[in-house]
Write a protein that holds these residues in place. Sequence first.
Motif, PDB file in Angstrom:
ATOM      1  N   GLY A 191      10.960  -4.473   1.033  1.00  0.00           N
ATOM      2  CA  GLY A 191      10.162  -5.414   1.806  1.00  0.00           C
ATOM      3  C   GLY A 191       8.749  -5.485   1.274  1.00  0.00           C
ATOM      4  N   MET A 192       7.973  -6.401   1.834  1.00  0.00           N
ATOM      5  CA  MET A 192       6.582  -6.591   1.424  1.00  0.00           C
ATOM      6  C   MET A 192       5.747  -6.904   2.654  1.00  0.00           C
ATOM      7  SD  MET A 192       4.901  -6.626  -1.584  1.00  0.00           S
ATOM      8  CE  MET A 192       5.931  -7.306  -2.889  1.00  0.00           C
ATOM      9  N   VAL A 193       4.610  -6.228   2.760  1.00  0.00           N
ATOM     10  CA  VAL A 193       3.632  -6.519   3.806  1.00  0.00           C
ATOM     11  C   VAL A 193       2.513  -7.330   3.178  1.00  0.00           C
ATOM     12  CG1 VAL A 193       2.027  -5.564   5.500  1.00  0.00           C
ATOM     13  CG2 VAL A 193       4.176  -4.387   5.022  1.00  0.00           C
ATOM     14  N   THR A 194       2.129  -8.427   3.820  1.00  0.00           N
ATOM     15  CA  THR A 194       1.026  -9.248   3.326  1.00  0.00           C
ATOM     16  C   THR A 194      -0.040  -9.359   4.402  1.00  0.00           C
ATOM     17  OG1 THR A 194       2.186 -11.253   4.065  1.00  0.00           O
ATOM     18  CG2 THR A 194       2.424 -10.626   1.751  1.00  0.00           C
ATOM     19  N   THR A 195      -1.286  -9.463   3.981  1.00  0.00           N
ATOM     20  CA  THR A 195      -2.384  -9.597   4.931  1.00  0.00           C
ATOM     21  C   THR A 195      -3.623 -10.115   4.202  1.00  0.00           C
ATOM     22  OG1 THR A 195      -3.758  -8.438   6.570  1.00  0.00           O
ATOM     23  CG2 THR A 195      -3.103  -7.187   4.623  1.00  0.00           C
ATOM     24  N   ALA A 196      -4.510 -10.746   4.964  1.00  0.00           N
ATOM     25  CA  ALA A 196      -5.809 -11.153   4.439  1.00  0.00           C
ATOM     26  C   ALA A 196      -6.892 -10.162   4.842  1.00  0.00           C
ATOM     27  CB  ALA A 196      -6.163 -12.555   4.947  1.00  0.00           C
ATOM     28  N   ASP A 197      -6.517  -9.145   5.596  1.00  0.00           N
ATOM     29  CA  ASP A 197      -7.455  -8.161   6.135  1.00  0.00           C
ATOM     30  C   ASP A 197      -7.473  -6.941   5.213  1.00  0.00           C
ATOM     31  OD1 ASP A 197      -8.643  -6.029   7.573  1.00  0.00           O
ATOM     32  OD2 ASP A 197      -8.003  -6.844   9.496  1.00  0.00           O
ATOM     33  N   ALA A 198      -8.572  -6.749   4.497  1.00  0.00           N
ATOM     34  CA  ALA A 198      -8.650  -5.664   3.522  1.00  0.00           C
ATOM     35  C   ALA A 198      -8.542  -4.294   4.186  1.00  0.00           C
ATOM     36  CB  ALA A 198      -9.955  -5.760   2.738  1.00  0.00           C
ATOM     37  N   GLU A 199      -9.155  -4.132   5.351  1.00  0.00           N
ATOM     38  CA  GLU A 199      -9.089  -2.834   6.039  1.00  0.00           C
ATOM     39  C   GLU A 199      -7.668  -2.531   6.500  1.00  0.00           C
ATOM     40  OE1 GLU A 199     -11.914  -2.320   9.147  1.00  0.00           O
ATOM     41  OE2 GLU A 199     -13.648  -2.793   7.879  1.00  0.00           O
ATOM     42  N   LEU A 200      -6.980  -3.556   7.017  1.00  0.00           N
ATOM     43  CA  LEU A 200      -5.597  -3.363   7.452  1.00  0.00           C
ATOM     44  C   LEU A 200      -4.711  -3.045   6.249  1.00  0.00           C
ATOM     45  CD1 LEU A 200      -3.705  -3.428   9.917  1.00  0.00           C
ATOM     46  CD2 LEU A 200      -3.275  -5.837   9.404  1.00  0.00           C
ATOM     47  N   ALA A 201      -4.951  -3.727   5.122  1.00  0.00           N
ATOM     48  CA  ALA A 201      -4.170  -3.464   3.910  1.00  0.00           C
ATOM     49  C   ALA A 201      -4.336  -2.013   3.468  1.00  0.00           C
ATOM     50  CB  ALA A 201      -4.599  -4.409   2.797  1.00  0.00           C
ATOM     51  N   THR A 202      -5.554  -1.515   3.520  1.00  0.00           N
ATOM     52  CA  THR A 202      -5.810  -0.127   3.124  1.00  0.00           C
ATOM     53  C   THR A 202      -5.070   0.842   4.033  1.00  0.00           C
ATOM     54  OG1 THR A 202      -7.974  -0.648   2.192  1.00  0.00           O
ATOM     55  CG2 THR A 202      -7.593   1.635   2.843  1.00  0.00           C
ATOM     56  N   LYS A 203      -5.081   0.565   5.340  1.00  0.00           N
ATOM     57  CA  LYS A 203      -4.411   1.475   6.270  1.00  0.00           C
ATOM     58  C   LYS A 203      -2.896   1.440   6.082  1.00  0.00           C
ATOM     59  CE  LYS A 203      -4.471   3.117  11.036  1.00  0.00           C
ATOM     60  NZ  LYS A 203      -5.007   2.925  12.406  1.00  0.00           N
ATOM     61  N   VAL A 204      -2.332   0.244   5.870  1.00  0.00           N
ATOM     62  CA  VAL A 204      -0.895   0.139   5.606  1.00  0.00           C
ATOM     63  C   VAL A 204      -0.550   0.886   4.323  1.00  0.00           C
ATOM     64  CG1 VAL A 204       0.971  -1.455   4.979  1.00  0.00           C
ATOM     65  CG2 VAL A 204      -0.543  -1.994   6.897  1.00  0.00           C
ATOM     66  N   GLN A 205      -1.376   0.721   3.292  1.00  0.00           N
ATOM     67  CA  GLN A 205      -1.143   1.419   2.020  1.00  0.00           C
ATOM     68  C   GLN A 205      -1.126   2.926   2.236  1.00  0.00           C
ATOM     69  OE1 GLN A 205      -3.722   0.205  -1.210  1.00  0.00           O
ATOM     70  NE2 GLN A 205      -3.639   2.215  -2.144  1.00  0.00           N
ATOM     71  N   GLN A 206      -2.026   3.426   3.047  1.00  0.00           N
ATOM     72  CA  GLN A 206      -2.077   4.862   3.320  1.00  0.00           C
ATOM     73  C   GLN A 206      -0.880   5.312   4.156  1.00  0.00           C
ATOM     74  OE1 GLN A 206      -5.916   4.891   5.169  1.00  0.00           O
ATOM     75  NE2 GLN A 206      -7.038   5.045   3.222  1.00  0.00           N
ATOM     76  N   LEU A 207      -0.552   4.554   5.190  1.00  0.00           N
ATOM     77  CA  LEU A 207       0.541   4.948   6.075  1.00  0.00           C
ATOM     78  C   LEU A 207       1.889   4.961   5.363  1.00  0.00           C
ATOM     79  CD1 LEU A 207      -0.384   3.082   9.404  1.00  0.00           C
ATOM     80  CD2 LEU A 207      -0.378   5.559   9.018  1.00  0.00           C
ATOM     81  N   ARG A 208       2.092   4.048   4.403  1.00  0.00           N
ATOM     82  CA  ARG A 208       3.387   4.020   3.707  1.00  0.00           C
ATOM     83  C   ARG A 208       3.561   5.233   2.797  1.00  0.00           C
ATOM     84  NH1 ARG A 208       2.917  -0.429  -1.319  1.00  0.00           N
ATOM     85  NH2 ARG A 208       1.141   0.596  -2.308  1.00  0.00           N
ATOM     86  N   ASP A 209       2.446   5.905   2.491  1.00  0.00           N
ATOM     87  CA  ASP A 209       2.442   6.994   1.515  1.00  0.00           C
ATOM     88  C   ASP A 209       1.965   8.290   2.170  1.00  0.00           C
ATOM     89  OD1 ASP A 209       2.660   8.334  -0.864  1.00  0.00           O
ATOM     90  OD2 ASP A 209       0.921   7.398  -1.809  1.00  0.00           O
ATOM     91  N   HIS A 210       2.591   8.639   3.300  1.00  0.00           N
ATOM     92  CA  HIS A 210       2.318   9.901   3.994  1.00  0.00           C
ATOM     93  C   HIS A 210       0.901  10.002   4.549  1.00  0.00           C
ATOM     94  CE1 HIS A 210       6.135  11.552   2.518  1.00  0.00           C
ATOM     95  NE2 HIS A 210       5.813  11.101   1.322  1.00  0.00           N
ATOM     96  N   GLY A 211       0.163   8.892   4.570  1.00  0.00           N
ATOM     97  CA  GLY A 211      -1.209   8.930   5.062  1.00  0.00           C
ATOM     98  C   GLY A 211      -2.227   9.313   4.015  1.00  0.00           C
ATOM     99  N   ALA A 212      -1.830   9.303   2.722  1.00  0.00           N
ATOM    100  CA  ALA A 212      -2.722   9.721   1.634  1.00  0.00           C
ATOM    101  C   ALA A 212      -3.782   8.661   1.345  1.00  0.00           C
ATOM    102  CB  ALA A 212      -1.914   9.998   0.372  1.00  0.00           C
ATOM    103  N   VAL A 213      -4.957   9.114   0.918  1.00  0.00           N
ATOM    104  CA  VAL A 213      -6.045   8.176   0.635  1.00  0.00           C
ATOM    105  C   VAL A 213      -5.847   7.470  -0.698  1.00  0.00           C
ATOM    106  CG1 VAL A 213      -7.734   9.409   2.049  1.00  0.00           C
ATOM    107  CG2 VAL A 213      -7.465  10.022  -0.373  1.00  0.00           C
ATOM    108  N   MET A 214      -4.963   7.992  -1.542  1.00  0.00           N
ATOM    109  CA  MET A 214      -4.635   7.292  -2.791  1.00  0.00           C
ATOM    110  C   MET A 214      -3.182   7.568  -3.148  1.00  0.00           C
ATOM    111  SD  MET A 214      -6.337   9.476  -5.934  1.00  0.00           S
ATOM    112  CE  MET A 214      -7.988   9.421  -5.258  1.00  0.00           C
ATOM    113  N   SER A 215      -2.584   6.637  -3.893  1.00  0.00           N
ATOM    114  CA  SER A 215      -1.185   6.781  -4.290  1.00  0.00           C
ATOM    115  C   SER A 215      -1.057   7.737  -5.471  1.00  0.00           C
ATOM    116  CB  SER A 215      -0.611   5.422  -4.673  1.00  0.00           C
ATOM    117  OG  SER A 215      -1.185   4.966  -5.891  1.00  0.00           O
ATOM    118  N   ASP A 216       0.179   8.144  -5.749  1.00  0.00           N
ATOM    119  CA  ASP A 216       0.431   8.988  -6.924  1.00  0.00           C
ATOM    120  C   ASP A 216      -0.013   8.283  -8.207  1.00  0.00           C
ATOM    121  OD1 ASP A 216       1.485  10.977  -5.364  1.00  0.00           O
ATOM    122  OD2 ASP A 216       3.580  10.445  -5.740  1.00  0.00           O
ATOM    123  N   LEU A 217       0.224   6.977  -8.292  1.00  0.00           N
ATOM    124  CA  LEU A 217      -0.162   6.235  -9.494  1.00  0.00           C
ATOM    125  C   LEU A 217      -1.678   6.217  -9.648  1.00  0.00           C
ATOM    126  CD1 LEU A 217       0.713   4.479 -11.900  1.00  0.00           C
ATOM    127  CD2 LEU A 217       0.532   2.483 -10.403  1.00  0.00           C
TER     128      LEU A 217
END
Length: 392
Positions: A191-217
């Motif tokens: 699936g894909m999550v889309t948003t125009a809200d940068a803060e929401l995008a950052t939080k979704v990015q963190q939540l999908r990855d165990h709550g980490a502030v940055m991804s493994d990549l």
Amino acid sequence: MAHSVPIARTSLTEEEITSVLGPLRSGWLVQGPQVKSFEEKWCAFTGAPHALAVTSCTTGMHLAVAALDLGPGDEVIVPALTWISTANVIEHQGATPVFCDIDLETFNIDVARIEGLITERTVGIMPVHLFGLAADMNPIMAIAKKHGLWVIEDAACGFGATYGGQHVGHFGNAGAFSFHPRKAITTGEGGMVTTADAELATKVQQLRDHGAVMSDLQRHLGPKPYLLADHIHAGYNQRMTDMQGALGNMQMDRAPAIIDERRGIAAEFEAAFADMAWLRTPKAPDGYGHGYQSYPCLFRPEAAADPAQVAAVNAARNDWMEALQAAGVSTRPATHAVHMLSFYAEKYDLKPEDFPNARAANDCSISLPLFHGMTDADKAHVIDTVRATAPV
């Protein structure tokens, strides 16, 4: 052997099939460069400022509502006709889905009924762009703004769907798309999550990855890859693999052609069935672009709209579906009315007649085969069989 047409069939190019070998050979199998490229192409195609690949549309919606702090005591308005996951993600947060009946002409949420369902506990609205037709977003967003509500678009079927010239998925706070094999673009599950809200995008990015502030990549490409990231949320593991990302990445190069093909098939069916008043075919109102994730029709629409006749129409529809199956054309009900499913009916003491249009769509709809890669023989067989087995 007699010709047989399934309800859907995945059509991949040889290049798309072999694309998954790249991550396998590179050794980078988890969320990585292929996922990043897929996200970038999705943004370019849909116009969404931010896109985040996840394991399914369901987990995408879950991440979105979790990022918006949905919790116990909250209510969210959802259409009564949709796939069950629309309501499930609300249940998973301990909140309450409040069902709204649909417009039987479009199968989408009846906007005129939304405001009457709002209470002091309502925090959001989750419209669904069902079967590739956008929900009526302008009045929905006006209602949300008036009452201070957030909006999450269930765009599971929304690939290629436009409203006023804009692709769905970022009218509201966020949207979520599906890449299940019955969708136009597939990664198996995904699936894909889309948003125009940068803060929401950052939080979704963190939540999908165990709550980490940055991804493994990000960590791997950074100056200190040997240090682990901080985790600022109790997050989830809802990341797409790079094999899936590679497959989606390659398919996005064909995205406009895939949508054009699906619209062309729908136009052929519309012309072929135009004289059959007993079968209401899907249409795109002015200002809408239909993505035709599927081809949902309403059987005997005038009778289906009368609650007293729904049972009889349902019986006749089921007989016709059996005849079509025997003749080599697979069909399905368009989708289900969630309030009629056991969990929700029992938990909230709901009756089928509580949402009569959703009930009619549940019992009297029929989806005909429509998928990318349909051959001329497939289309001809569907058309000829529908006409030959016509029950009226």
